[in-house]
Write a protein that holds these residues in place. Structure first.
Motif, PDB file in Angstrom:
ATOM      1  N   LYS A 125      17.843  66.579  -7.459  1.00 54.15           N
ATOM      2  CA  LYS A 125      17.118  66.513  -8.738  1.00 54.15           C
ATOM      3  C   LYS A 125      17.573  65.282  -9.520  1.00 54.15           C
ATOM      4  O   LYS A 125      16.754  64.553 -10.078  1.00 54.15           O
ATOM      5  CB  LYS A 125      17.432  67.760  -9.596  1.00 54.15           C
ATOM      6  N   GLU A 134      19.604  80.072  -0.087  1.00 49.72           N
ATOM      7  CA  GLU A 134      20.085  79.573  -1.389  1.00 49.72           C
ATOM      8  C   GLU A 134      21.306  80.388  -1.825  1.00 49.72           C
ATOM      9  O   GLU A 134      22.189  79.889  -2.513  1.00 49.72           O
ATOM     10  CB  GLU A 134      18.968  79.638  -2.438  1.00 49.72           C
ATOM     11  N   GLY A 157      10.236  78.167  -6.614  1.00 49.72           N
ATOM     12  CA  GLY A 157      11.454  78.862  -6.180  1.00 49.72           C
ATOM     13  C   GLY A 157      11.352  80.335  -6.537  1.00 49.72           C
ATOM     14  O   GLY A 157      10.343  80.996  -6.284  1.00 49.72           O
ATOM     15  N   THR A 210      14.298  78.705 -16.719  1.00 49.38           N
ATOM     16  CA  THR A 210      14.866  77.713 -17.643  1.00 49.38           C
ATOM     17  C   THR A 210      13.811  77.072 -18.540  1.00 49.38           C
ATOM     18  O   THR A 210      14.138  76.517 -19.592  1.00 49.38           O
ATOM     19  CB  THR A 210      15.517  76.581 -16.831  1.00 49.38           C
ATOM     20  N   SER A 263       9.132  80.302 -15.578  1.00 46.87           N
ATOM     21  CA  SER A 263      10.317  79.478 -15.324  1.00 46.87           C
ATOM     22  C   SER A 263      11.494  80.064 -16.081  1.00 46.87           C
ATOM     23  O   SER A 263      11.445  80.190 -17.312  1.00 46.87           O
ATOM     24  CB  SER A 263      10.067  78.035 -15.791  1.00 46.87           C
TER      25      SER A 263
HETATM   26  O1  F6P Z   1      15.687  75.486  -6.718  1.00 45.08           O
HETATM   27  C1  F6P Z   1      16.621  75.770  -7.701  1.00 45.08           C
HETATM   28  C2  F6P Z   1      16.150  76.789  -8.661  1.00 45.08           C
HETATM   29  O2  F6P Z   1      17.063  76.819  -9.709  1.00 45.08           O
HETATM   30  C3  F6P Z   1      15.984  78.166  -8.061  1.00 45.08           C
HETATM   31  O3  F6P Z   1      17.154  78.861  -7.950  1.00 45.08           O
HETATM   32  C4  F6P Z   1      15.012  78.761  -9.011  1.00 45.08           C
HETATM   33  O4  F6P Z   1      14.475  79.915  -8.477  1.00 45.08           O
HETATM   34  C5  F6P Z   1      14.046  77.622  -9.171  1.00 45.08           C
HETATM   35  O5  F6P Z   1      14.872  76.481  -9.185  1.00 45.08           O
HETATM   36  C6  F6P Z   1      13.135  77.660 -10.362  1.00 45.08           C
HETATM   37  O6  F6P Z   1      13.835  77.593 -11.569  1.00 45.08           O
HETATM   38  P1  F6P Z   1      13.154  78.017 -12.917  1.00 45.08           P
HETATM   39  O7  F6P Z   1      12.740  79.431 -12.818  1.00 45.08           O
HETATM   40  O8  F6P Z   1      14.201  77.792 -13.965  1.00 45.08           O
HETATM   41  O9  F6P Z   1      11.961  77.126 -13.143  1.00 45.08           O
END
Ligand code: F6P
Length: 542
Positions: free
Chosen positions: A511, A341, A145, A199, A197
């Motif tokens: 998810k 998105e 993403g 998160t 990432s």
């Molecule tokens: O697909 C949902 C999402 O939260 C995107 O908005 C984001 O870019 C992607 O997943 C990756 O998330 P992360 O950077 O937390 O791994």
């Protein structure tokens, strides 16, 4: 902050009336015939980007009503709230400050934090790019993403500026068919993995990160600290994974707006710190334009307004992006996430269902390849699809290893490319009448068919709208400006629609269901599943 939603304004009603009177039957060919000054009146010079809006189904009255709409919806007030750092992402209680990431030192919000990370990134970039000492030849960005699409789009776009001794790879899909062919080409001692990432919990990225670590150790890699780094807001999770070098960012950076943050590390590694600075500077120049240019000459604002005009009045369902530059081959995919998105939402900020359409489908492929694939439908299909052409006036090949005749040939090919880009927007607009088609010779056409039937097959309706965005050269600075322009245009349509362009709850349900189905693929437990999912599960296990 409460600002009126588009359909609550007087301008909305005025636009509806204007559409019935002049919009539905608007003909581009007549508009150009009527007004010799149309191109000048409807073209805009923004930083690094020239835009020809004149092949759109708009006139000065349309623009006037759309600008009234922007005013009544308080787009400028919402813009200023975003730039100031108000928590305009209300469902997550977050500010939206990607613009702060490209503000010069000491200028934007959180400047010390932003430039602290940039300085650390630049220092790291220089050590890795010193390939004789670092030994690094391959960089693998593992992310998905927003942690993938931006760098994956920018790196090939700026190939002419890239370090010749470094090869960048992008792995995103949880499907092992993505990472396996990449790993096959690598040696641990020459490889740097970036685990990207926001998160640091995303299933696909974590799975690929573990695969990379397993491959690294199985192939004699010993020094994880020097061969893995992370770009994340969750520095603790990165440390738990065993990563020592981490570049942080913040919750006020949305994933799809994050290439300007440490998520841009692969870009900086490819093109170097100075070029990354230029990318940020180009974006900042567009931010300034969006913040200060008068509404009637404000490119992102006008593009967002035209998007709403097309989506809600003409009811066009999609927009095609056709970059006439092979380096921009991933731009449509990048814009797909940015727009769909952000604006693929069905409720307004108060949670009320919106009674109008929101995000269009955004899709495309570079020209001229697209001409030999989907352009047939653009010209003669039953749907009208506005097209966005991106033309780049001058080439940026790395000329050092190109010889005279080859160089001349590539220059010629660039002229062919530009002629094709121009011809397509012209053809979409002009079309061809049945009478014109009938008067032409068609050497490859069947001799058996009567001439009128044949002419009907060879008729183009025309009056198909397009925008042409033109860059002088594809450089870090111009690309930065182009991307920022797209971000602000998406902001504009989202603000008019009164939706939250900065959350993405729509990705959550799938998810959660995947988490529920994962153990069932091993156990075969189909209890509580619908008959289709249960049947498919059984077939996958048979
Ligand atoms: O697909 C949902 C999402 O939260 C995107 O908005 C984001 O870019 C992607 O997943 C990756 O998330 P992360 O950077 O937390 O791994």
């Amino acid at each position: 902050m409460k600002t009126p939603r588009c359909d609550e304004t007087e301008a909305w009603g005025a636009l509806a009336g204007h559409f019935e009177a002049h919009g539905r039957d608007f003909d581009l060919r007549d508009a150009f015939a009527r007004d010799a000054g149309r191109f000048d009146a409807l073209s805009i010079e923004a930083p690094e980007v020239f835009a020809d809006l004149s092949k759109n189904r708009i006139d000065t009255a349309t623009i006037r009503f759309l600008l009234d709409l922007a005013r009544e919806c308080g787009v400028e007030t919402r813009r200023d709230a975003m730039l100031r750092g108000d928590a305009i992402n209300t469902t997550e209680g977050r500010a939206v400050l990607h613009t702060a990431l490209r503000a010069p030192r000491g200028k934007g919000p959180f400047s010390a934090d932003v430039h602290g990370v940039l300085d650390a990134m630049y220092a790291y970039v220089e050590t890795v790019r010193d390939t004789a000492t670092s030994g690094i030849r391959h960089i693998v960005n593992i992310g998905i993403g927003g942690s993938d699409l931006g760098p994956q789009m920018v790196v090939p776009a700026l190939d002419a500026f890239a370090h010749p001794g470094l090869t960048l790879h992008f792995v995103s899909n949880v499907d092992g068919h993505d990472i396996a062919p990449v790993l096959r080409k690598l040696k641990p001692a020459e490889t740097l993995f970036i685990i990207a990432s926001k998160t640091f919990t995303t299933q696909e990225t974590m799975a690929n990160a573990h695969a990379a670590k397993a491959w690294f150790e199985a192939n004699g890699g010993t020094d994880i600290a020097n061969h893995f780094c992370a770009t994340t807001t969750n520095t603790e999770a990165a440390a738990t994974f065993g990563i020592k070098t981490t570049f942080g960012f913040w919750d006020w950076v949305g994933g799809r707006y994050s290439l300007w943050s440490s998520i841009g590390l692969p870009i900086a590694l490819a093109i170097g710190a100075d070029n990354f600075r230029a990318l940020l500077a180009g974006a900042h120049a567009m931010d300034q334009h969006f913040a200060h240019a008068p509404a009637a000459k404000n490119l992102p604002l006008l593009l967002g307004l035209i998007d709403v005009w097309y989506r809600n009045f003409h009811r066009f369902t999609s927009r095609c992006v056709a970059p006439y530059h092979q380096g921009l081959k991933r731009l449509p995919a990048y814009l797909q996430q940015l727009e769909m998105e952000s604006n693929g939402k069905q409720v307004d900020l108060d949670g009320n269902a919106v009674p109008f359409a929101t995000s269009p489908v955004v899709w495309g492929e570079p020209g001229t390849n697209g001409q030999h694939a989907y352009f047939q439908m653009l010209h003669q299909g039953t749907d009208v699809i506005p097209v966005e052409f991106i033309l780049v006036k001058n080439v940026t090949h790395d000329m050092s290893d190109l010889h005279g005749p080859l160089l001349a040939q590539l220059e010629r090919q660039h002229t062919i490319l530009l002629a094709n880009g121009l011809a397509q927007s012209q053809a979409l607009m002009q079309g061809k009448t049945t009478a014109q088609a009938g008067a032409e010779k068609a050497p490859t056409a069947s001799q058996q068919l009567d001439p009128l039937t044949l002419a009907k097959h060879r008729t183009f309706p025309g009056n198909r709208p397009s925008t042409t965005l033109m860059l002088d050269r594809l450089t870090p600075r111009s690309l930065g400006a182009l991307i920022a322009c797209c971000e602000h245009r998406v902001f504009t349509s989202g603000a008019l629609w009164g939706i939250n362009s900065f959350d993405q709850w729509g990705v959550e349900l799938g998810k959660a269901l995947a988490t529920n189905l994962l153990p069932r693929l091993s156990s075969g437990d189909a209890s509580g599943l619908d008959a289709s999912t249960a049947g498919l599960l059984a077939r996958l296990r048979a």
